[in-house]
Motif scaffolding. Structure first.
Motif, mmCIF file in Angstrom:
data_model
loop_
_atom_site.group_PDB
_atom_site.id
_atom_site.type_symbol
_atom_site.label_atom_id
_atom_site.label_comp_id
_atom_site.label_asym_id
_atom_site.label_seq_id
_atom_site.Cartn_x
_atom_site.Cartn_y
_atom_site.Cartn_z
ATOM 1 N N SER A 53 0.845 -1.187 0.000
ATOM 2 C CA SER A 53 0.000 0.000 0.000
ATOM 3 C C SER A 53 0.888 1.248 0.000
ATOM 4 N N PRO A 54 0.703 2.162 -0.967
ATOM 5 C CA PRO A 54 1.562 3.357 -0.978
ATOM 6 C C PRO A 54 1.358 4.210 0.275
ATOM 7 N N HIS A 55 0.109 4.368 0.691
ATOM 8 C CA HIS A 55 -0.212 5.233 1.838
ATOM 9 C C HIS A 55 -1.092 4.483 2.837
ATOM 10 N N GLN A 56 -1.173 5.039 4.047
ATOM 11 C CA GLN A 56 -1.978 4.429 5.095
ATOM 12 C C GLN A 56 -3.446 4.760 4.823
ATOM 13 N N ASP A 57 -4.123 3.902 4.197
ATOM 14 C CA ASP A 57 -5.574 3.894 3.876
ATOM 15 C C ASP A 57 -5.866 3.126 2.585
ATOM 16 N N ASP A 58 -4.894 3.143 1.625
ATOM 17 C CA ASP A 58 -5.146 2.485 0.331
ATOM 18 C C ASP A 58 -5.497 1.008 0.503
ATOM 19 N N GLU A 59 -4.785 0.340 1.422
ATOM 20 C CA GLU A 59 -5.010 -1.109 1.629
ATOM 21 C C GLU A 59 -6.443 -1.387 2.099
ATOM 22 N N ASP A 169 2.617 7.904 -6.782
ATOM 23 C CA ASP A 169 3.096 6.900 -5.816
ATOM 24 C C ASP A 169 2.459 5.530 -6.060
ATOM 25 N N HIS A 170 1.190 5.544 -6.475
ATOM 26 C CA HIS A 170 0.475 4.276 -6.673
ATOM 27 C C HIS A 170 1.040 3.537 -7.893
ATOM 28 N N GLU A 171 1.234 4.280 -8.985
ATOM 29 C CA GLU A 171 1.739 3.640 -10.203
ATOM 30 C C GLU A 171 3.181 3.163 -9.984
ATOM 31 N N ILE A 195 -7.684 2.491 -6.783
ATOM 32 C CA ILE A 195 -8.017 3.505 -5.779
ATOM 33 C C ILE A 195 -8.472 4.789 -6.494
ATOM 34 N N TRP A 196 -7.563 5.386 -7.257
ATOM 35 C CA TRP A 196 -7.909 6.628 -7.971
ATOM 36 C C TRP A 196 -8.355 6.351 -9.402
ATOM 37 N N LEU A 197 -8.067 5.162 -9.894
ATOM 38 C CA LEU A 197 -8.321 4.834 -11.300
ATOM 39 C C LEU A 197 -9.749 5.137 -11.747
HETATM 40 ZN ZN LIG Z 1 -2.623 6.457 -1.713
#
Ligand SMILES: [Zn+2]
Length: 261
Positions: A53-59, A169-171, A195-197
């Protein structure tokens, strides 16, 4: 001017409330289309998993249901955060440090609700927003850390953000994990979570039909409440993210895209 730059310019010109409303309608239509016509059911597997997970919440947004279901069956799930999450606070160093600590605590709480204990969570703490700008040496160092984790846990499935997730960061996380898998020469099933896609990608322009052909949906009704509670525990993020954006993740299905490993 490429398409992404044009879209970013458009985002600046439209008032936020209108933009979020448009994005919500767009993502809802896209999700409905994928769920009804564009995806196959994902058979719940007993395989152990490692989630990057790039950031704390994506997972939790992308895989919270899958994580909770696996943990209810006592299947091992490891979660690895690549960045320190400082980017969502102000640029003051003391405030960045604070937000990083807050997000860490929120991650431990959210994952606790989903059944993941603190010893199964790893924080690589790379500076938020910089994964794409890393020097070769730093890049290789993260790849080595990922290889070590993959070899140590020997998970059978890996979950990563979608390779076209419309966030640097995600890519980059997707690319780093793919590099680590290739260099470690292990065989592991790769599933991408959006997530953002679906929020940012203009219908069928970034997301090609061959991408949608790899879409799967996982019914998560039995653990939906747990997932929603885990999302709610990310208080620092739920206060700042658009309401419609969070709503995308509160449903009874999760969408994954299979990838070549
Ligand atoms: Zn993120």
């Amino acid at each position: 001017m490429n398409l992404k730059t044009k879209l970013q310019l458009l985002e600046k010109l439209i008032p936020n409330t209108w933009l979020y409303q448009m994005q919500y309608i767009h993502s809802s239509l896209l999700v409905q289309w994928i769920l009804r016509w564009g995806s196959k059911p994902l058979v719940f597997s007993q395989k152990s998993a490692i989630v990057f997970s790039p950031h704390q919440d994506d997972e939790t947004f992308g895989c919270g249901g899958m994580i909770a279901m696996k943990r209810e069956h006592e299947i091992p799930v490891i979660v690895v955060f690549l960045t320190d999450g400082q980017g969502s606070g102000s640029s003051e160093p003391s405030s960045q440090e604070k937000i990083s600590q807050i997000r860490k605590r929120e991650a431990v709480t959210a994952l606790g609700i989903l059944g993941v204990s603190p010893s199964e969570i790893h924080f690589l703490e790379k500076p938020d927003g910089t994964l794409q700008d890393l020097k070769n040496e730093e890049r290789q160092q993260i790849i080595e850390q990922i290889i070590e984790l993959l070899k140590y846990y020997k998970s059978e499935e890996v979950y990563v953000p979608h390779r076209k997730d419309c966030h640097k960061d995600h890519e980059e996380t997707y690319k780093l994990i793919q590099k680590a898998i290739a260099q470690s020469e292990i065989t592991i099933e790769v599933l991408q979570y959006p997530i953002w896609l679906l929020w940012r990608a203009p219908l069928f322009i970034i997301l090609k039909l061959q991408d949608i052909a790899k879409a799967y949906y996982l019914p998560i009704t039995s653990v939906k409440d747990k997932k929603n509670r885990a999302i709610a525990s990310y208080i620092s993020q739920t206060q700042s993210l658009p309401h419609g954006f969070i709503k995308q993740f509160l449903g009874t299905q999760e969408i994954f895209f299979k990838a070549e490993s």
